[in-house]
Design an enzyme around this catalytic site. Structure first.
Site, short mmCIF file in Angstrom:
data_model
loop_
_atom_site.label_atom_id
_atom_site.label_comp_id
_atom_site.label_asym_id
_atom_site.label_seq_id
_atom_site.Cartn_x
_atom_site.Cartn_y
_atom_site.Cartn_z
N GLY A 14 28.74 59.48 78.12
CA GLY A 14 28.46 60.86 78.48
C GLY A 14 29.26 61.80 77.60
N PRO A 15 29.24 63.11 77.90
CA PRO A 15 29.96 64.08 77.07
C PRO A 15 31.47 64.01 77.27
CG PRO A 15 28.97 65.15 78.97
CD PRO A 15 28.48 63.72 78.99
N ASP A 44 34.31 46.50 70.85
CA ASP A 44 33.60 47.60 70.20
C ASP A 44 34.56 48.37 69.28
OD1 ASP A 44 31.37 49.08 69.58
OD2 ASP A 44 31.59 50.48 71.25
#
Length: 570
Positions: free
Chosen positions: A264-265, A377
């Site tokens: 999300g932001p 990641d």
């Protein structure tokens, strides 16, 4: 569209935007303590029943910030009770505590027995009224809210109609007059039936979402404490209220938005004490955000290292789930190294410093932390830079923990980013600390060259950056890999050593790759380095084809079109 509004406190005209029908009650504490805000009323602010304006002259001028005060003072231990407020948003929870195991009756008794407790409520009305939320001090930021939740406010006995308890249907009516029994019974029965219908509808409509909201934090905490052997609470995460986070980010203003990813932001915020924070807000359209939220809380709550971004706390309120981090002034590594103009700001000594910092952070995750953690990641976008350009590993939403003597695991669901995923993980779903070592090797070559591994092209043929670096190494021309932005500042011996170590880290077979402890040692001295074997590089098109041929589902990119999930047949 903008309106001019007179500000009574500053005696000046202030410009407010009305382009999006701004909610006047959205401004934090606009009505002050013990007041209720209703956008459908004029004026919007009014004192709760049993309270009066603290400064009537200011209220007459539409300045409600001073709030309200009690008409009759409390007399703790001499008949204080509670008045029910329905259909309001809970006050600011910055000065509140909660207990998941208390009943509503226990909650009332606890609040009544503490003279500083000003209100209480059920933590989860949608699950039979479980849990207890207690407020201490002034009640701030109350507003009308279309939700079936009730707040019980402490009041002196003289302000309680007929001295009824909080479950009385007349409670909070403020009439103070005794009503005939038949009317009371009929009203009670009617109200009960209406409330039952509403409650059943709300429970049916929100059952799944409510279940996730109530359990996500509990599961994360259980996971964290299961792995916390000494029970040390010095690094216990802080629970921040939604109102506090909204205030710090100027109600999530676009000007404070730092970026957006699959979770999300992310917004910049500033607390009242001047601390700067980064707020990662779960998007309602995120498919994996809830799992990543739980994973980050459970995974890095206890991690403390100078090369890891520090998680300060969380916010979970209603549908909102947010993670609160220390703020990194210089954004992420990819912001610099892949941009032609900004890359000149990172000279070679600084790049070598960043490589060493990332290596030390990974060594801590793999070996020195309480649990062995595989990041899964690691990439330039997940390396943040503080004000002194020190690198800090971030984004642990995909991380996995290993306990005891575990060293590797496999999965049907491969997550990560093209260009950084090791071959054994991409093709066979097998991951270990050596998967992170591979990603680190890719990152080293990207830092040296200023080029992305994915989509790299050289002359008239396509290849990966790894393949290009391997060819230069075989020809004794590794120094040509250096970005033109740093050639004037580079130290040839360090460049050759960095490229050599990078190639050792991206070797095809995991067992051939060094551990991060070996990498840190190799970076810190001039000792002999073993020759690297052929790395795991493919022409990108062929590599993707090979992965997709084994895939049981189409590859899907997340919101930021970088992190991918591959479903592999087993």
């Amino acid at each position: 569209m903008e309106d001019l509004i007179w500000d009574n406190r500053t005696q000046n005209w202030t410009t407010y935007s009305t382009a999006n029908n701004i909610d006047a009650c959205a401004r934090y504490a606009i009505c002050g303590p013990y007041a209720n805000c209703n956008i459908n009323n004029a004026p919007a602010c009014s004192c709760l029943e049993g309270f009066e304006p603290r400064r009537p002259d200011e209220w007459d001028l539409a300045d409600w910030s001073s709030g309200c005060q009690r008409i009759t003072p409390l007399a703790c231990g001499n008949g204080d009770g509670f008045r029910t407020l329905s259909g309001v948003k809970f006050p600011d929870t910055n000065r509140s505590v909660y207990n998941l195991n208390m009943t509503l009756d226990d909650c009332e008794a606890t609040c009544k027995g503490n003279c500083t407790c000003t209100a209480y409520a059920s933590l989860d009305i949608r699950n039979g009224g479980s849990g207890c939320l207690l407020w201490f001090g002034d009640l701030m930021d109350i507003r009308v809210y279309d939700e079936t939740q009730e707040l019980y406010v402490r009041m002196p006995a003289s302000e309680l109609p007929m001295n009824k308890g909080p479950t009385s249907p007349e409670y909070g009516s403020g009439s103070g007059k005794k009503k005939p029994t038949s009317i009371v019974v009929a009203a009670s029965l009617g109200a009960f039936i209406v409330c039952l219908i509403v409650a059943l509808y709300v429970a049916w409509r929100k059952k799944k979402r409510s279940h996730k909201t109530r359990h996500v934090l509990m599961q994360a905490r259980e996971e964290k404490y299961t792995n916390d052997e000494d029970g040390n609470k010095d690094t216990e995460l802080s629970a921040f209220s939604l109102s506090m986070i909204a205030k710090s980010t100027n109600n999530f203003a676009l000007d404070n938005k730092l970026g957006e990813g699959g979770f999300g932001p992310v917004y910049k915020g500033v607390f009242e004490d001047g601390r700067e924070i980064a707020v990662k807000r779960l998007s309602k359209t995120s498919s994996q955000g809830l799992d990543e939220f739980k994973n980050e809380v459970g995974c890095i709550a206890k991690l403390q290292h100078r090369n890891l971004v520090k998680l300060l706390g969380y916010c979970i309120q209603g549908d909102e789930r947010m993670l609160i981090y220390e703020y990194m002034e210089n954004k992420s590594l990819d912001f610099f190294i892949f941009d032609a103009s900004r890359s000149i700001m990172l000279d070679w000594p600084l790049r070598f410093h960043i490589i060493n910092g990332i290596a030390r952070g990974l060594l801590y995750l793999h070996q020195d932390s309480r649990l062995r953690i595989v990041h899964r990641d690691l990439k330039a976008g997940n390396i943040l830079l503080d004000k002194d350009m020190n690198p800090k590993i971030s984004d642990f939403g995909l991380a996995r923990k290993f306990s005891g003597y575990e060293t590797e695991a496999n999965t049907n669901k491969v997550v990560g980013t093209y260009g950084y995923i090791s071959p054994e993980y991409a093709v066979h779903g097998l991951f270990s600390v050596k998967s992170d070592v591979y990603s680190f090797g890719v990152l080293v070559l990207e830092i040296v060259s200023g080029k992305k591994n994915r989509g790299f092209s050289q002359q008239d043929y396509n290849d990966t950056l790894i393949g290009h670096a391997w060819k230069l190494h075989k020809d004794g021309k590794s120094v040509e890999l250096v970005s033109s932005a740093v050639r004037d500042s580079c130290v040839a011996s360090q460049v050759l050593r960095a490229v050599h170590i990078g190639l050792l880290c991206v070797q095809h077979h995991a067992e051939d790759r060094p551990t991060m402890s070996s990498v840190v040692l190799m970076l810190g001295n001039e000792n002999y380095l073993p020759p690297p074997k052929q790395p795991a590089f493919f022409a990108e098109e062929r590599f993707v084809t090979e992965i997709n041929s084994m895939s049981s589902a189409l590859t899907t990119d997340s919101v930021n079109e970088v992190t991918v999930t591959l479903m592999n047949a087993r």
